[in-house]
Design an enzyme around this catalytic site. Structure first.
Site, PDB file in Angstrom:
ATOM      1  N   VAL A 133       0.654  -0.946   0.300  1.00  0.00           N
ATOM      2  CA  VAL A 133       0.134   0.365   0.074  1.00  0.00           C
ATOM      3  C   VAL A 133       0.883   1.300   0.095  1.00  0.00           C
ATOM      4  O   VAL A 133       0.779   2.258  -0.427  1.00  0.00           O
ATOM      5  CB  VAL A 133      -1.182   0.255   1.356  1.00  0.00           C
ATOM      6  CG1 VAL A 133      -2.010   1.476   0.929  1.00  0.00           C
ATOM      7  CG2 VAL A 133      -2.194  -1.443   1.467  1.00  0.00           C
ATOM      8  N   TYR A 134       1.366   1.168   0.459  1.00  0.00           N
ATOM      9  CA  TYR A 134       2.930   2.512   0.440  1.00  0.00           C
ATOM     10  C   TYR A 134       3.420   2.795  -0.927  1.00  0.00           C
ATOM     11  O   TYR A 134       3.042   3.589  -1.119  1.00  0.00           O
ATOM     12  CB  TYR A 134       3.896   2.186   1.584  1.00  0.00           C
ATOM     13  CG  TYR A 134       5.598   2.833   1.799  1.00  0.00           C
ATOM     14  CD1 TYR A 134       5.117   3.643   1.863  1.00  0.00           C
ATOM     15  CD2 TYR A 134       6.794   2.124   1.046  1.00  0.00           C
ATOM     16  CE1 TYR A 134       6.266   5.081   1.743  1.00  0.00           C
ATOM     17  CE2 TYR A 134       7.411   3.305   0.686  1.00  0.00           C
ATOM     18  CZ  TYR A 134       7.494   4.335   1.472  1.00  0.00           C
ATOM     19  OH  TYR A 134       8.587   5.335   1.047  1.00  0.00           O
ATOM     20  N   LEU A 135       3.605   1.601  -1.278  1.00  0.00           N
ATOM     21  CA  LEU A 135       4.500   2.099  -2.656  1.00  0.00           C
ATOM     22  C   LEU A 135       3.231   2.159  -3.609  1.00  0.00           C
ATOM     23  O   LEU A 135       3.845   3.253  -4.020  1.00  0.00           O
ATOM     24  CB  LEU A 135       4.589   0.525  -3.202  1.00  0.00           C
ATOM     25  CG  LEU A 135       5.999  -0.601  -2.588  1.00  0.00           C
ATOM     26  CD1 LEU A 135       6.731  -1.262  -3.281  1.00  0.00           C
ATOM     27  CD2 LEU A 135       7.254   1.428  -2.836  1.00  0.00           C
TER      28      LEU A 135
END
Length: 220
Positions: A133-135
């Site tokens: 999700v961060y990426l």
């Protein structure tokens, strides 16, 4: 230069602030936590307390007005959940871009991450879902900021960040193999890019053997 840094209390951002102030630039640091203001002042950075998850574009535009460049170095951090990846790593980055456009500040530097392209098709096999999700949040920010005609954008995608002492030598380029890079050297590259007026590029960054200025000069 007058440079506004969002996420100014972060580990890379504080290193950048100290580098910029040492060379005579004026640095304005946007932080969410008022307790961090004293640390910035000790670095020679002028703090502005503003929560980019709650602020509106006019408030942020007021903070960046008169800047020669803005840098988005904020992040939800490794201990945060998926929801804050969207509100900080994507939403706050886009908000800063909106504010820079409104304030007429063209140079915009986004500190992203190597590996974002892996997340374009969803969560890669074996990857931690929150990291994916961060990426994805970083990639969405890139996709929504890079094409803007009102901004001169440079995106820096460092490899895995370490606290090893900087060497002043790096590898900069496109399509690099994954690797580590000291936070000291990331800050040095960001400072050099700001001085050089680098724009309209997406650059990956890992440790290497080429002095920062030489590595920057070899970019197409």
């Amino acid at each position: 230069m007058r440079v506004v840094v969002a996420g100014a209390h972060g580990q890379v951002a504080r290193r950048l602030g100290r580098l910029l102030t040492t060379r005579g630039d004026m640095v304005v640091g946007i932080v969410r936590n008022p307790d961090h203001a004293a640390d910035l002042e000790a670095d020679g950075v002028q703090p502005v307390v503003l929560d980019l998850e709650q602020a509106d574009v006019d408030q942020v535009a007021e903070a960046v007005a008169g800047a020669d460049a803005v840098v988005f170095a904020a992040g939800a951090g490794p201990g945060s959940g998926a929801a804050r990846k969207h509100t900080v790593d994507h939403g706050a980055a886009v908000l800063l871009a909106d504010a820079a456009e409104r304030a007429g500040v063209r140079p915009y530097m986004l500190v992203s991450s190597m590996g974002v392209e892996q997340a374009r098709q969803g969560t890669p096999a074996g990857m931690d879902p929150v990291f994916a999700v961060y990426l994805q949040a970083k990639l969405r920010a890139e996709d929504q900021i890079l094409p803007r005609p009102g901004l001169d954008v440079v995106i820096v995608r460092p490899g895995r960040l370490t606290d090893d002492p900087g060497t002043g030598r790096v590898t900069l380029g496109h399509g690099l193999e994954r690797g580590d890079v000291p936070r000291d050297d990331v800050a040095a590259v960001l400072a050099a890019m700001l001085a050089a007026g680098t724009k309209d590029d997406v650059v990956e960054l890992v440790a290497g053997d080429t002095p920062v200025d030489e590595a920057l000069a070899t970019l197409p």
